[in-house]
Motif scaffolding. Sequence first.
Motif, PDB file in Angstrom:
ATOM      1  N   LYS A   1      -0.019   8.233   1.688  1.00 53.17           N
ATOM      2  CA  LYS A   1      -0.496   8.855   0.523  1.00 53.17           C
ATOM      3  C   LYS A   1      -1.144  10.244   0.778  1.00 53.17           C
ATOM      4  O   LYS A   1      -1.088  10.899   0.011  1.00 53.17           O
TER       5      LYS A   1
ATOM      6  N   THR B   1       6.518   7.132   6.242  1.00 51.46           N
ATOM      7  CA  THR B   1       5.827   6.748   7.216  1.00 51.46           C
ATOM      8  C   THR B   1       6.694   6.595   8.460  1.00 51.46           C
ATOM      9  O   THR B   1       5.861   6.392   9.680  1.00 51.46           O
TER      10      THR B   1
ATOM     11  N   ASP C   1       0.728   8.090  12.056  1.00 52.40           N
ATOM     12  CA  ASP C   1       0.143   7.081  11.397  1.00 52.40           C
ATOM     13  C   ASP C   1      -0.659   7.264  10.369  1.00 52.40           C
ATOM     14  O   ASP C   1      -1.737   6.245  10.152  1.00 52.40           O
TER      15      ASP C   1
ATOM     16  N   ASP D   1      -2.264   7.789   6.713  1.00 53.21           N
ATOM     17  CA  ASP D   1      -1.932   7.030   5.375  1.00 53.21           C
ATOM     18  C   ASP D   1      -0.920   7.881   4.551  1.00 53.21           C
ATOM     19  O   ASP D   1      -0.887   9.231   4.695  1.00 53.21           O
TER      20      ASP D   1
ATOM     21  N   GLY E   1       0.532  -1.291   0.039  1.00 54.45           N
ATOM     22  CA  GLY E   1       0.046   0.000  -0.345  1.00 54.45           C
ATOM     23  C   GLY E   1       0.728   1.488  -0.007  1.00 54.45           C
ATOM     24  O   GLY E   1       0.290   2.121  -0.189  1.00 54.45           O
TER      25      GLY E   1
END
Length: 299
Positions: free
Chosen positions: A268, A82, A264, A266, A73
């Motif tokens: 994207k 991340t 945390d 996403d 993902g």
Amino acid sequence: MSGPGYPSPNQPAYPMGGFGEPGKGAPPAGFQAGYQPVPDQPIMYQPGPANPASQQGQPYGAPVAAPVSVPAGVPPGLEYLTQIDQILIHQKVELLEAIIGFETNNQYEIKNSLGQKIYSAKEKNDCCTRNCCGALRSFDMKIKDNADREVIRLIRPYRCVSCCCPCCLQEMEIQAPPGTTVGYVKQDWHPCYPKFSIQGPNKETVMKLEGPCLACNCCGDVHFELKGKDGTGDPIGRISKQWSGLLKEVFTDADNFGIQFPMDMDVKMKAVLMGACFLIDFMFFEKVGDSNQRNSVFS
């Protein structure tokens, strides 16, 4: 000044965390983390979370091979996002633009909270578009990692900016990797406040972004608060235009921004927020014409 839910220098740490060392308070508004940047020094494992054991014997800053596999993902090249909850963006000033005011392609350095460069960004369009359309110009912007791989592409079509025209408002498409749309930033019409919807790939609203009535930084930072998709509740992040000093603000077009988001979130959506930051820069802080007049929500 500080927005709701954010600390001033005398307030306790911001509850979301992610600032500095455990037990220490949050920095003042505007992401002044108190670090001393190391120019052009790449981070250890960017652009991907490579195995530290495989890096033994390599000097700090040596080129690191891309990871063998990409986490599920996560678009290639965005693995490092991340691991962080803050991004600093610094606009570079071209000598030609600084001396004679000739509009050139904007270039930026994107850094982590330690001042280490993680990405670079450069606007791409033609000379006529830049100098005739000014801050409203359309463009493609390529964001590359330290290995010179394009990992994000921002696409901005030509749109108007006016509180009297609720149609044809500003928008930007974010692709990661290039060719794969991960989200959009769309301006929401409001007569006084700059408001935006942060949307997913299917144009579903995920978050809201709202700035102050007067989006100009006169001797202070300007904060755009990030909230949930209904636009209510406590802020979950922010985009800040940082005050760079009187001489730099008056005589150059170099801008500094800070982006804060939950760790945390996403990855994207973190990329989409980067696109929102660039759109805000062009809409409200890009100098226009010989008078160096900047846009506002009322222009």
